[in-house]
Design an enzyme around this catalytic site. Structure first.
Site, PDB file in Angstrom:
ATOM      1  N   ASP A   1      33.833  36.386  23.834  1.00  0.00           N
ATOM      2  CA  ASP A   1      34.297  37.710  23.413  1.00  0.00           C
ATOM      3  C   ASP A   1      35.609  37.852  23.849  1.00  0.00           C
ATOM      4  O   ASP A   1      36.465  37.156  24.382  1.00  0.00           O
ATOM      5  CB  ASP A   1      33.262  38.550  24.522  1.00  0.00           C
TER       6      ASP A   1
ATOM      7  N   GLU B   1      40.586  38.566  21.084  1.00  0.00           N
ATOM      8  CA  GLU B   1      41.765  38.937  20.164  1.00  0.00           C
ATOM      9  C   GLU B   1      43.272  38.592  20.553  1.00  0.00           C
ATOM     10  O   GLU B   1      43.802  38.378  19.461  1.00  0.00           O
ATOM     11  CB  GLU B   1      41.627  40.694  20.146  1.00  0.00           C
TER      12      GLU B   1
ATOM     13  N   ASP C   1      31.984  46.353  18.887  1.00  0.00           N
ATOM     14  CA  ASP C   1      31.379  47.438  19.747  1.00  0.00           C
ATOM     15  C   ASP C   1      31.052  48.564  18.490  1.00  0.00           C
ATOM     16  O   ASP C   1      31.918  49.647  18.801  1.00  0.00           O
ATOM     17  CB  ASP C   1      32.090  47.720  20.927  1.00  0.00           C
TER      18      ASP C   1
HETATM   19  O1  MIG Z   1      34.942  45.239  27.360  1.00  0.00           O
HETATM   20  O2  MIG Z   1      31.127  41.642  28.058  1.00  0.00           O
HETATM   21  O3  MIG Z   1      31.998  43.648  22.358  1.00  0.00           O
HETATM   22  O4  MIG Z   1      29.665  42.762  23.108  1.00  0.00           O
HETATM   23  O5  MIG Z   1      28.790  43.302  25.978  1.00  0.00           O
HETATM   24  C1  MIG Z   1      33.773  44.927  27.086  1.00  0.00           C
HETATM   25  C2  MIG Z   1      30.844  43.108  28.030  1.00  0.00           C
HETATM   26  C3  MIG Z   1      33.557  43.393  27.158  1.00  0.00           C
HETATM   27  C4  MIG Z   1      32.681  43.719  24.614  1.00  0.00           C
HETATM   28  C5  MIG Z   1      31.796  42.982  23.742  1.00  0.00           C
HETATM   29  C6  MIG Z   1      30.266  43.380  24.187  1.00  0.00           C
HETATM   30  C7  MIG Z   1      30.194  42.931  25.606  1.00  0.00           C
HETATM   31  C8  MIG Z   1      31.103  43.504  26.367  1.00  0.00           C
HETATM   32  N1  MIG Z   1      32.326  43.189  26.017  1.00  0.00           N
END
Ligand code: MIG
Length: 800
Positions: free
Chosen positions: A407, A410, A485
């Site tokens: 996650d 980016e 998200d």
């Molecule tokens: O700032 O890890 O897209 O799937 O549950 C949020 C917590 C960080 C974003 C991800 C989401 C995940 C969440 N993450």
């Protein structure tokens, strides 16, 4: 203002006339009087690469997108010239290059029709601030031209009239038309006059595409740096364009384990251990099939990657084992930010080895993420990737984690403008040192790649499983992905549908959305409708942010639970069908979902359809996308289709009303199809498959179907231990013939097929298997249209 320097603003610059032409096998270069060089590489008869330099010197030719396994070679190549042009001819294309200004026009070699032509063509602006150029290309749009592709853009299928940006961005609660979001896939397909071509602009800088938005008949693309470097891919079938793009940027390096195609349950977050167990037990208690359970960031100690919270998960190895005994694979999240903490070994090691990204003048790239202030590994350095891959040893080999979810890659940074690294951050870029301007779009891809290398190493002899949020072209070689998200709204159900189709059209089929929506909470109806769509997405996972209430299949009362179970069961029955579609994707680059335009480009009705799509080769699905619906209107593509629920035959090429109460949805099967099914299992491998069900849909005419199977995991299939069945169906008024051709050395556990014959227009009077008549009673004819016979047959005659 400083005047009197040579740094005047020069505006757009253009190539001048060609003064030199050179040919080196399949690489043709054209030099202009003002020092521009165009290098055209003939990669295949239908694929030309165009690359420009404005200084006479090309950069090191390096791309993260192009795979070394890409096919090369052509049947024919000839370069001729006339007064105006150099003319490159292959067996598929003719490309004219204007001697006056390097502008190109490309024609179909067979019928000589114009496919694609430069308007201004290549031009550039010198970048005083960064050096190098802003590189630009513009082309004339042809009459009636439409555009598709571009990765995860949350917009209608047809991109005409819009402008887009490619810059991977953390986009919490994005919406329709938000741009850019998580992925950068600078590839589009175009379609006009029943012919399709594609353009892949392999430039990782911030880039833009304009499809007749700025000017009505002009399509253009440009980037803030790097080279004008693009591939032209000719069809004329759009499906060939997509297949060839996927060949160029890569197919998944291995088949996914079959369980990864099961249903996954996720939330931010399930903890402590007792909560995880409560969830998994409930699945088994309610008999809702599920293969994977996820741990989001709270499983860690203070959000430190590769650690476990002692409080919540005192003995992860035991827990993971117990979950595995119950058929659940444990998947954990891993983020790129490494907490600045001298007592944290991963941080200490990264620091000692000098693996963290640095700013232009030397300081580390410091950014706030979940753990607080962090440094970030430079995944563009192969040594760092190797190090990172080895960090998974304990998680995977020792604890038994089966998948890793990347996650925030980016990379996302909190509380800063742009939500990511500043432009001046330095990257290794595999030895081509550069700034973040160039590395940004591939940072997440390289993280997922390093994670994949780790999973591959430590899962062995099983197959790796990785999920990523950020991606650039080519990321599909290493990992699956989700769309980030989203929100629990009806419009987002439609967006998820569009994004999954678009990703499949962009070479990246292993994709799914957070079913039910990540932000906010769906009601039961929305959740059920989203599950109905989700079972047709290659990656099928419910996920939610967790702060808006529960989002498990049973969270909305019994009626909804029953609907959700029913559809997840369909997913599990269709596993051999989906696995076959995946095999077609991994083997040949055929997208798992096909938008109608990709399925039948000659039917202009398909050019603006959004909701309907083909799942695999033979199933047409269309989600219900609004509340209180008892059905919907939808377009049925040309051909004849069986209603999945009623076996009623519909004639395509028209819009029809389809009944679909909450416990149903529009699903159709192409006539002549043979659909393989497994029994319902609570998880992959729960049952030994004792019989393969084949749903046979009678057609007057011919149709081919395939069934691919292997050990469901491991690498034996690469050594030929797979089972591929090719069925040729041929139906006549009083006869149905099915021929089977089998290849591969894998021996399936079942010995028999059970054939369910749909729509047979006659009563069976005789059955012959390999030319021997079999007494009907021996075929265990149950009812009229079911028969059981050996899987070894070559030819089956069912006679009326
Ligand atoms: O700032 O890890 O897209 O799937 O549950 C949020 C917590 C960080 C974003 C991800 C989401 C995940 C969440 N993450």
């Amino acid at each position: 203002m400083i005047l009197n320097t040579e740094l005047e603003y020069k505006g757009n610059l253009f190539p001048s006339k060609i003064i030199k032409y050179e040919k080196n096998l399949n690489v043709l270069s054209f030099t202009t009087a003002n020092g521009v060089v165009l290098e055209v590489t003939v990669r295949r008869d239908s694929i030309l690469r165009f690359r420009f330099t404005t200084t006479g010197i090309f950069e090191n030719d390096f791309s993260y997108a192009i795979t070394k396994y890409a096919s090369r070679g052509y049947n024919h190549l000839e370069v001729t010239e006339d007064d105006k042009n150099y003319i490159i001819t292959t067996s598929k294309l003719i490309c004219n290059i204007s001697k006056l200004d390097l502008r190109t026009s490309i024609f179909d070699a067979k019928d000589k029709t114009l496919i694609c032509e430069d308007e201004l063509g290549f031009h550039w602006e010198e970048s005083y601030e960064h050096g190098g150029d802003v590189v630009k290309m513009s082309k004339t749009a042809q009459a009636g031209e439409s555009y598709f592709g571009l990765g995860d853009k949350p917009v209608d299928n047809n991109l005409k009239g819009k402008r887009f940006e490619n810059w991977v961005t953390d986009s919490y609660a994005y919406g329709r038309d938000t741009d850019p979001i998580y992925k950068a896939i600078p590839f589009y397909t175009a379609l006009h006059n029943k012919k399709s071509y594609g353009i892949f602009f392999d430039n990782t800088f911030r880039s833009f595409f304009d499809f007749c938005s700025e000017r009505r008949n002009i399509t253009s693309f440009w980037a803030h740096g790097g080279e004008m470097n693009y591939y032209f891919i000719y069809g004329p079938d759009m499906s060939d364009v997509v297949v060839n793009y996927t060949d160029l940027t890569g197919k998944p390096h291995e088949m996914p384990a079959l369980w990864t195609l099961g249903y996954h349950q996720c939330k931010w977050s399930y903890y402590p251990e007792s909560n995880v167990k409560e969830i998994t037990s409930k699945f088994r208690e309610l008999e809702i099939p599920c293969d994977a359970i996820y741990l989001d960031i709270d499983y860690m100690e203070g959000f430190r990657c590769f650690t476990w919270s002692k409080e919540y998960f005192p003995d992860p190895k035991r827990m993971v084992k117990e979950l595995a005994d119950d058929g659940f694979k444990t998947i954990v999240i891993i983020d790129p930010g490494i907490k600045i903490d001298m007592d944290y070994s991963v941080f200490k090691e990264g620091l000692d080895k000098d693996y963290f990204c640095k700013r232009a003048d030397g300081p580390y790239m410091k950014g706030k993420v979940w753990p607080g202030e962090c440094y970030f590994p430079d995944f563009t350095n192969p040594e760092v990737r190797e190090w990172w891959s080895n960090l998974f040893k304990e998680l995977v080999e020792d604890i038994g984690v089966k998948g890793v979810w990347n996650d925030m890659n980016e990379p996302a940074v909190m509380d800063v403008p742009g939500k990511t690294f500043p432009n001046d951050v330095r990257h290794d870029y595999d030895g081509n040192q550069c700034s973040h301007r160039k590395a940004h779009n591939i940072y997440g891809m390289q993280m997922a790649r390093a994670t994949y290398q780790g999973l591959k190493k430590f899962s062995y002899p099983k197959r790796p499983f990785v999920i990523t949020r950020a991606a650039y072209s080519g990321t599909q070689r290493y990992t699956s992905s989700w769309t980030g998200d989203n929100i629990a709204t009806w419009d987002h159900l439609t967006i998820a549908n569009l994004q999954a189709q678009r990703m499949c059209m962009s070479g990246f089929s292993f994709i799914g959305s957070d079913i039910g929506g990540f932000a906010e909470q769906p009601n039961g109806e929305l959740y059920a409708r989203w599950i109905q769509l989700g079972i047709f997405h290659p990656f099928c996972r419910t996920h939610s942010s967790g702060d808006h209430g529960d989002q498990e299949p049973w969270a909305f009362g019994k009626t909804i639970t029953d609907v959700v179970r029913k559809f997840i069961e369909i997913r599990y029955q269709l596993l051999p069908y989906l696995y076959t579609a995946f095999w077609r994707y991994a083997e040949d680059g055929v997208p798992i979902l096909k938008s109608l335009v990709l399925y039948d480009q000659e039917d202009t009705q398909t050019h603006y359809r959004n909701d309907e799509f083909i799942f695999g080769e033979k199933i047409l699905a269309c989600p219900v996308t609004g509340p209180n619906q008892k059905g919907r209107r939808m377009y049925i593509p040309r051909g004849q289709w069986y209603n999945y629920w009623t076996d009623e035959v519909v004639i395509g090429g028209q819009e029809v009303w389809v009944d679909a109460d909450l416990d149903s949805m529009p699903i159709f099967v192409k006539e002549g199809a043979i659909i393989p099914k497994y029994p319902i299992q609570q998880y992959v491998g729960e049952k030994t498959i004792n019989e393969l069900l084949l749903d046979v849909y009678y057609a007057e005419g011919k149709e081919e179907s395939m069934v691919y199977e292997d050990a469901t995991d491991g690498y034996d299939y690469i050594k030929g231990r797979y089972s591929l069945r090719n069925f040729k169906l041929s139906g006549k008024k009083k006869e149905l013939i099915i021929q089977q051709h089998k290849s591969g050395k894998f021996v399936t556990t079942y010995k028999t097929f059970k054939l369910n014959l749909h729509g047979l227009p006659f009563k069976i009077s005789k059955v012959e298997v390999d030319n021997v008549e079999i007494p009907l009673k021996d075929l265990k004819l149950k009812g009229d249209d079911t028969l059981v016979l050996t899987k070894e047959f070559n030819e089956l005659h069912i006679i009326g």
